[in-house]
Enzyme design. Structure first.
Site, mmCIF file in Angstrom:
data_model
loop_
_atom_site.group_PDB
_atom_site.id
_atom_site.type_symbol
_atom_site.label_atom_id
_atom_site.label_comp_id
_atom_site.label_asym_id
_atom_site.label_seq_id
_atom_site.Cartn_x
_atom_site.Cartn_y
_atom_site.Cartn_z
ATOM 1 N NE ARG A 90 69.598 75.530 96.971
ATOM 2 C CZ ARG A 90 68.265 75.137 97.720
ATOM 3 N NH1 ARG A 90 67.725 76.117 98.193
ATOM 4 N NH2 ARG A 90 67.698 73.969 97.451
ATOM 5 C CE LYS A 146 62.924 80.553 98.142
ATOM 6 N NZ LYS A 146 62.488 79.342 97.729
ATOM 7 C CB CYS A 154 64.667 66.176 95.183
ATOM 8 S SG CYS A 154 63.725 67.213 96.289
ATOM 9 C CB CYS A 191 57.006 67.574 95.036
ATOM 10 S SG CYS A 191 57.930 68.839 95.700
ATOM 11 C CB CYS A 219 62.270 73.692 93.329
ATOM 12 S SG CYS A 219 61.948 73.333 94.938
#
Ligand code: HEM
Ligand code: SF4
Length: 624
Positions: free
Chosen positions: A139, A292, A514, A554, A558
């Site tokens: 990423r 974040k 993932c 999940c 995200c």
């Protein structure tokens, strides 16, 4: 422009990347509503016990504990396994440096934790039976989604040569490159670094990519928000050199930092720093968990500002000159199914700071979390749990000690709007930009080819949006027509021809790569949107009526499903929790009742549609 890669290797034993790519293509969608109920629960949570981490044996290494506030305690606090791994890693090197040298296709558990700080996750194709075929997801970090021309072309090449042939745009304005084999990691990483890109800190317990509005408007407030995002990213970039040691043999390849960033980082007037440490802000332990930050300007909520640990909003005077910032703290999306003490949370107001102080205020918040965030159980380590358990008053007073000043009262803001920036728009400096809708941020096939050609031919810079879309920037008037034509040939629809449901929908990558996915998201959402459109048609709603739908595989959230009007959060094979939210920036209240009825229809819960549940599920009491 040609982009040269360090090594040209495409022959992969057993071609695992091709298998992963094929798995993506061959998926046939979610089961129909008739066979498996899509919604198992409607905003319902039940309890179960969570895992707790084992206590460490005490190690003889430097501990990162220096604070003007916390008294020394004799007892060694309980710490999670990841804390021990960080502490023993020699600043994020060991055992990754050794594991990268082995012939195995994978790395061990400790190295998996360490490589996250370098911007990578180990994955395997979960569609394949038998042995695991390992690969790595990389990423990037791109403050405000900024991707210079050369970097775009390099990423495009890398996806073909070392990845699964697609580029994934993420909800944090970055690229994800899937399917990189361990033996190619160094080539791919060094190529990104040499082309002024970075993956440093894109994952791991530190400040992640800093969001800001992607639109290249030539407006003082937008430019200031973007510059601030870059400065905050620079302030909180690791300093100990582990990234360059690992991937480019210690060569430090960075652009010059503004003097104000260096000054703010080194300032220790209020006991924020570890003075003799190679990591003056992070120390050996870094942060308890990911961190974040998003910056924006009033009214523009393209960044989902309140879902971040820290939200920063530029405040300008009447002449449009930026003066300072409102700060919000304690947002975050991830939660754990059946553990009611975990929750998604929106941030709340901390205070206002003059513009000269922003880096010092951010550092004070980061240090408050560093010193006080929980390190015993990672389920509760995000700053939102600290803000929630202390309450905002106590949190503010501790931050003020590290900041060395009082916060001013928060400035009033106008209503938020959701901005997508799609289509052609004037930048305000004579140039144009063109916002392109990319379904779930996945760029592949003809689209990828067409985009590359356009970006290369016109030497365009690119921006990635927090809605997994892409903006082509700095386009001259004369180029508009040929670019529009080339885009259409590549399969990009003008926004008016894209179903309004697709425009606002998002899904996380989930299966097959993932490791945390419980069920489908990206591969399942096309079916789901078709079903939503069919329900719209059935009840006579128009083509331009929409509903913000987001799906994740999940509860980590995200794709920020908890902020959607209809959020589907995977909780078992082909099974989702349904989360409804009245979010003022995403929905107009007058349409609310209609949408509610639609949503229940979609979930086969028509009996509930007659109940006025509006007050039960508005975002305020939903998040608290
Ligand atoms: C708390 C909220 C979280 C946020 C906001 C977040 C953010 C993100 C973002 C932006 C992406 C890219 C996904 C996309 O564009 O659709 C992503 C992917 C991912 N996240 Fe998270 N994350 C969160 C929680 C977690 C947690 C708790 C974990 C692990 C313990 C995790 C592991 C991953 C992995 C493995 C991927 C990569 C999936 C793939 O591309 O195959 N995330 N995350
Ligand atoms: S929400 Fe869960 S399944 Fe989706 S990418 Fe994030 S961790 Fe993976």
């Amino acid at each position: 422009m040609a982009t040269a890669l360090g090594a040209a290797s495409t022959a992969v034993p057993g071609d695992r990347r091709a298998a992963a790519a094929a798995a993506f293509r061959s998926f046939t969608g979610l089961k129909s509503s008739g066979s498996v109920p899509l919604a198992r629960q409607l905003n319902a949570l039940s309890l179960s016990s969570g895992s707790s981490s084992s206590a460490p044996s005490s190690a003889s290494v430097v501990r990162a504990v220096s604070t003007p506030i916390k008294p020394e305690t004799a007892a060694e606090p309980k710490r999670s396994k990841v804390e021990i791994i960080k502490e023993q890693s020699n600043y994020i090197r060991y055992p990754l440096n050794e594991e990268l040298l082995t012939d195995a296709p994978n790395i061990n558990e400790s190295a998996i934790q360490i490589i996250k700080f370098h911007g990578s996750y180990q994955q395997y194709n979960r569609d394949e039976r038998g042995g695991r075929s390992y690969s790595f997801m990389l990423r990037t970090k791109n403050p405000f989604g900024n991707v210079p021309n050369q970097l775009y072309l390099v990423m495009d090449d890398l996806a073909d040569q070392f990845g699964i042939g697609t580029l994934r745009l993420t909800t944090r304005q970055t690229f994800q490159l899937h399917g990189v084999l361990k033996k190619d990691l160094k080539t791919v990483m060094s190529t990104i670094i040499m082309n002024m890109g970075s993956t440093l800190g894109a994952c791991g317990d530190l400040n992640r990519n800093v969001l800001a509005p992607a639109a290249p408007y030539a407006r003082k407030d937008y430019k200031f928000a973007q510059e601030t995002a870059e400065n905050i990213a620079a302030l909180l970039t690791p300093q100990s050199g582990f990234y360059f040691d690992m991937w480019v043999n210690g060569e430090k390849i960075t652009s010059d930092e503004p003097a104000e960033v260096v000054k703010a980082r080194n300032d220790n007037s209020h006991g924020t720093n570890f003075p003799d440490s190679p990591e003056p802000i992070y120390g050996t332990q870094f942060l308890p968990r990911k961190f974040k930050i998003a910056v924006t300007v009033p009214t523009d909520n393209s960044v989902d500002i309140f879902t971040n640990d820290v939200g920063v909003v530029v405040i300008s005077n009447e002449e449009g000159e930026p003066q300072g910032f409102n700060l919000y703290v304690g947002g975050g999306m991830g939660r754990t199914h059946r553990v009611e003490t975990t929750f998604a949370r929106l941030s709340e107001p901390l205070g206002y700071v003059p513009k000269e102080d922003i880096l010092y205020a951010i550092k004070a918040i980061v240090v408050t979390q560093r010193e006080n965030g929980r390190r015993d159980d990672r389920k509760y380590s995000r700053m939102k749990y600290l803000v929630s358990s202390w309450g905002i008053e106590k949190f503010r007073s501790v931050v003020e000690q590290y900041y060395g000043r009082k916060f001013e009262p928060i400035r009033e803001l106008p209503e938020w709007e959701f901005k997508s920036y799609l289509g052609w728009q004037k930048q305000g400096d004579g140039g144009w930009f063109c916002g392109l809708h990319v379904d779930n941020g996945r760029i592949g096939g003809n689209m990828k080819k067409a985009l590359r050609e356009i970006i290369e031919q016109y030497n365009l810079n690119v921006r990635l949006t927090p809605n997994q879309n892409l903006i082509l920037c700095d386009i001259r008037n004369a180029w508009k027509r040929p670019i529009t034509k080339a885009l259409a040939q590549g399969g990009f629809l003008e926004p008016k021809y894209v179903d309004s449901l697709n425009i606002t929908a998002m899904a996380c990558p989930a299966l097959p790569l993932c490791p945390l996915a419980i069920t489908e998201a990206e591969r399942g959402i096309p079916d789901l949107l078709k079903r939503a459109r069919a329900v719209f048609d059935k009840v006579g709603l128009k083509y331009n009526e929409s509903l913000v739908i987001r799906v994740t595989g999940c509860p980590n959230g995200c794709a920020r499903p908890y902020m959607a009007e209809l959020g589907l959060v995977g909780d078992g094979p082909n099974s989702y929790q349904v989360r409804l939210t009245l979010s003022q920036c995403l929905i107009s209240p007058e349409n609310y009742q209609n949408k509610l009825i639609l949503t229940f229809n979609l979930c086969g819960k028509t009996d509930l549609a007659r109940r006025d549940t509006k007050s039960d599920i508005n975002s305020k009491n939903f998040y608290e």
